[in-house]
Design an enzyme around this catalytic site. Sequence first.
Site, mmCIF file in Angstrom:
data_model
loop_
_atom_site.group_PDB
_atom_site.id
_atom_site.type_symbol
_atom_site.label_atom_id
_atom_site.label_comp_id
_atom_site.label_asym_id
_atom_site.label_seq_id
_atom_site.Cartn_x
_atom_site.Cartn_y
_atom_site.Cartn_z
ATOM 1 N N HIS A 55 9.250 10.880 -13.889
ATOM 2 C CA HIS A 55 9.823 11.614 -12.906
ATOM 3 C C HIS A 55 10.462 12.778 -13.315
ATOM 4 O O HIS A 55 11.178 13.536 -12.586
ATOM 5 C CB HIS A 55 11.109 10.461 -12.355
ATOM 6 C CG HIS A 55 10.413 9.585 -11.225
ATOM 7 N ND1 HIS A 55 11.011 9.310 -10.165
ATOM 8 C CD2 HIS A 55 9.064 9.028 -11.068
ATOM 9 C CE1 HIS A 55 9.998 8.485 -9.348
ATOM 10 N NE2 HIS A 55 9.177 8.180 -10.083
ATOM 11 N N SER A 60 4.274 14.010 -11.375
ATOM 12 C CA SER A 60 3.023 13.536 -11.463
ATOM 13 C C SER A 60 2.022 14.802 -11.718
ATOM 14 O O SER A 60 2.235 15.906 -11.255
ATOM 15 C CB SER A 60 2.576 12.640 -10.328
ATOM 16 O OG SER A 60 3.126 11.581 -10.327
ATOM 17 N N LYS A 102 0.313 5.215 1.128
ATOM 18 C CA LYS A 102 -0.842 5.350 0.195
ATOM 19 C C LYS A 102 -0.998 4.197 -0.781
ATOM 20 O O LYS A 102 -1.900 3.547 -1.027
ATOM 21 C CB LYS A 102 -1.259 6.793 -0.343
ATOM 22 C CG LYS A 102 -2.536 6.942 -0.714
ATOM 23 C CD LYS A 102 -2.625 8.424 -1.017
ATOM 24 C CE LYS A 102 -4.235 8.675 -1.424
ATOM 25 N NZ LYS A 102 -4.380 10.027 -1.326
ATOM 26 N N ASP A 103 -0.097 3.885 -1.462
ATOM 27 C CA ASP A 103 0.248 2.880 -2.499
ATOM 28 C C ASP A 103 0.121 1.583 -1.730
ATOM 29 O O ASP A 103 -0.715 0.440 -2.404
ATOM 30 C CB ASP A 103 1.567 2.814 -3.141
ATOM 31 C CG ASP A 103 1.502 3.896 -4.410
ATOM 32 O OD1 ASP A 103 0.474 4.558 -4.584
ATOM 33 O OD2 ASP A 103 2.696 4.305 -4.906
ATOM 34 N N GLU A 123 -11.083 -12.129 -25.524
ATOM 35 C CA GLU A 123 -11.290 -11.968 -23.871
ATOM 36 C C GLU A 123 -11.772 -10.693 -23.777
ATOM 37 O O GLU A 123 -11.703 -9.662 -24.617
ATOM 38 C CB GLU A 123 -9.758 -11.982 -23.430
ATOM 39 C CG GLU A 123 -9.104 -13.471 -23.424
ATOM 40 C CD GLU A 123 -9.713 -14.156 -22.216
ATOM 41 O OE1 GLU A 123 -10.654 -14.594 -22.247
ATOM 42 O OE2 GLU A 123 -9.059 -14.145 -21.295
#
Lengths: 183, 424, 255
Positions: free
Chosen positions: B214, B218, B242-243, B286
């Site tokens: 922030h 971005s 959108k998220d 894994e």
Amino acid sequence: MADEIQTSDTSDEESSRRDFLYLATLAGGAGLGLAFMWPIIDSMNPAADVLALSSVEVDLSPIEEGQSITVRWRGKPVFIRRRTAEEIEQARAVSLADLPDPQADADRVQRPEWLIMVGVCTHLGCIPLGQKTGDPKGEFGGWFCPCHGSHYDTSGRIRKGPAPANLAVPQHTFLDDNIVRIG
Amino acid sequence: MATKTEFKNPVVRWVDDRLPVFTYLDHEYNQFPMPRNLNYWWNFGALASVVLILMILTGIMLAMQYTPHVDYAFESVERIMRDVNYGWLLRYLHMNGASMFFIVVYIHMFRGLYYGSYHAPRELLWMLGVVIVLLMMATAFMGYVLPWGQMSFWGATVITNLFSAIPWVGDVIVTWLWGGFSVDNPTLNRFYALHYLLPFVIFAVVALHVIAVHITGSNNPKGIDVQVPRDTVTFHPYFTAKDSVGLVAFLLFFSAVVFFAPNVFGEPDNYIKANPLQTPPHIVPEWYFLPFYAILRAVPDNFIGGWVTGWMGVTFVSAKLAGVIAMFGSIAVLFLLPWLDRSKVRSARYRPVHNAFFWVFLVDCFVLGWVGANPAEGMFIWIGRVATAWYFVHFLIIIPLVSMIETPRPVPASISEPVLKEKA
Amino acid sequence: MRRLRSIAVVLAMFAAGATGVWAAGEKIEIPDRDWSWNGPLGSFDRAELQRGLQVYTEVCASCHSLRLLAYRNLAALGYGEEEIKAYAANYEVEDGPNDQGEMFLRAAIPSDRFVPPFANEQAARAANNGAYPPDLSLMTKARKNGANYVFALLTGYQDEPPEGFQLMDGMYYNKVFPGHQIAMAPPLFEDGVEYADGTEATVERMAADTTAFLAWAAEPELEDRKSMGIWVLSVLAILFVMTVAVKRQVWSDVH
């Protein structure tokens, strides 16, 4: 003119349809989130293996008249006493007016011979004495709590001392003459 | 936070005057300017934080039912699966949530690699991300030990034994890690304690990561800075919407796995209780550790070990240690990335050579994963070595070299310009 | 002897890559069976599970434990409380100490876990020629391709090993067991059990029933899981369409 009205109607409808879509999506998401909270919360409720132990069946046949046994039920002691005729008589003879927590003996037992109750003092949770022959039984011939001196009678009712209520009677069913299910 | 937001609600205003949390939320999650051209690859940061919260939530619920003792751990997990109300749901969410977390974070990382999100001024943001991945690996590893199955036990044994490669003090350290002379009850207990602790550390580093993003804002697919207000849209409603799309799509995938193929990422051997006297024939970690596992096993006996021995007359670096160094080095090199890549252009969109090598590197990672899943025999040994070498060559040679000699394609002047042009 | 055997097993399984199980250069085919619980809508067949329990009880239970199951779990097979009590009462569990401080045996009750045939691993090995019959509670989850493997194993015995195969003493030839030498004698024979529901007890029927029972034992939550999954996926699918619509609406003035 007519066209104009038509247009404004449409845009109103459109914006309200849009608001509805936003709200419905928000509500759907919130609903799903809330629904997920149930498994989270319910996982803290008693599990199946705990519930499986929430009732116990007790074979009463080895208990002689005048004897008591203690069984564990839901992590607590349950007193099972095969009362003598004298004890039953004693319990019935008490006038309800003399009791801090008035309750007739008949309301506490299904079969007068068998007194079944949770052996936890209603004062602060100690285990009263009186199950073994040598134990002090208090002034009323039933049970005596050593922690703060509560006296219980032969029906497990509080008679003297700080405890506010009678010893609790758990839900129980006689499956036959010799087997009782507690819980 | 130069300007305070004015709130109508008196209670909100009262709180905000004294502690400006609402102003903060309003600035950072409502009005916050986001580049308008972010694509769906930018969903994965938000997804990762959702998964982290889900992992902590389900993890705490599971911790209430779990018994960290070698005699009861396996049974207590099965009790969760069988007797606890919705225990199977919580456990499968948590177990598969770990895989989901890595899927999401790996995509997030490759997105950063492709669009150059590690370039100035986002170096610290990138490095915090690498710290998060390291912490996630430690947490996931210790969590995998808790069910105390065969793979739990032998995975713990193999990985803790890596530390025995440290010269002179290795054995002392391993004994200290174990709290005994093998992986046993003390090990299980400390892993449980740390597995509960580390997610909160991750949470704190994620908070720093978010604060950092922030500050700089971005990055975006074009890799150029925001210049005019028209380049941005507010976080809400544009990116909340959108998220949300990405989140629901992700939940669809996650649910499909949890409800219909809950053991698809797991190993059958972990449904066999740990047996310290019998190693499973084929130990595999894994899936998310497979590339690193391949790197660990790739170093040949006579590589650095032989060289250092010949030079000093003392074995400083055994093959085992070299493997361990290579494995940790594969992460450590990520810390250096912002300085290895000297390109002025961030996004691979405008760097054809860098772009091509990115895809080669992506394939290399999959190859490493495939090698890690197979026994270190025959051709896999050689494929593993080549792929490992390429991993380091990519970061240490290709990236610096390409960034210095490549001529990037012209970069658009602003974020909004070409969009508007295309439209026109 | 045992060491040799385990080396053979280890070698065979070592060759098992991520792609399939190989032994001595030959791929072991584990055929897929169309189990009733396969697929997103699959569920268990109660009659099959009950028959499987019967085979387990009469055949497997003499060597194999089922520790993670409790008798009360049999309610999921469609048994009533009295039937479960009667079933549990066939077994004895150690309880106590009593008032004299001694442990005593009592009949099992529904809340007890399935009583294992042997007190501990050593006792099990002693009774089985050194081999340890594994617990079956999670068998179909603890093997690759679990249910198909269990079925193939149960039906994979061959009276005579192939030409040139060295079969060790006390071992049996099995087509699908890694290394082909298994310490478990062929457990199922034609009419080895007399099914309570009158079904003809072929080896294949018994193997399928046992596998079904073990699949249920390993994943008793399977039906709940799948039905909840259908519900969750449906809600999410609707929500997905809605979020896409919202996103388009919100972004319509930007693009």
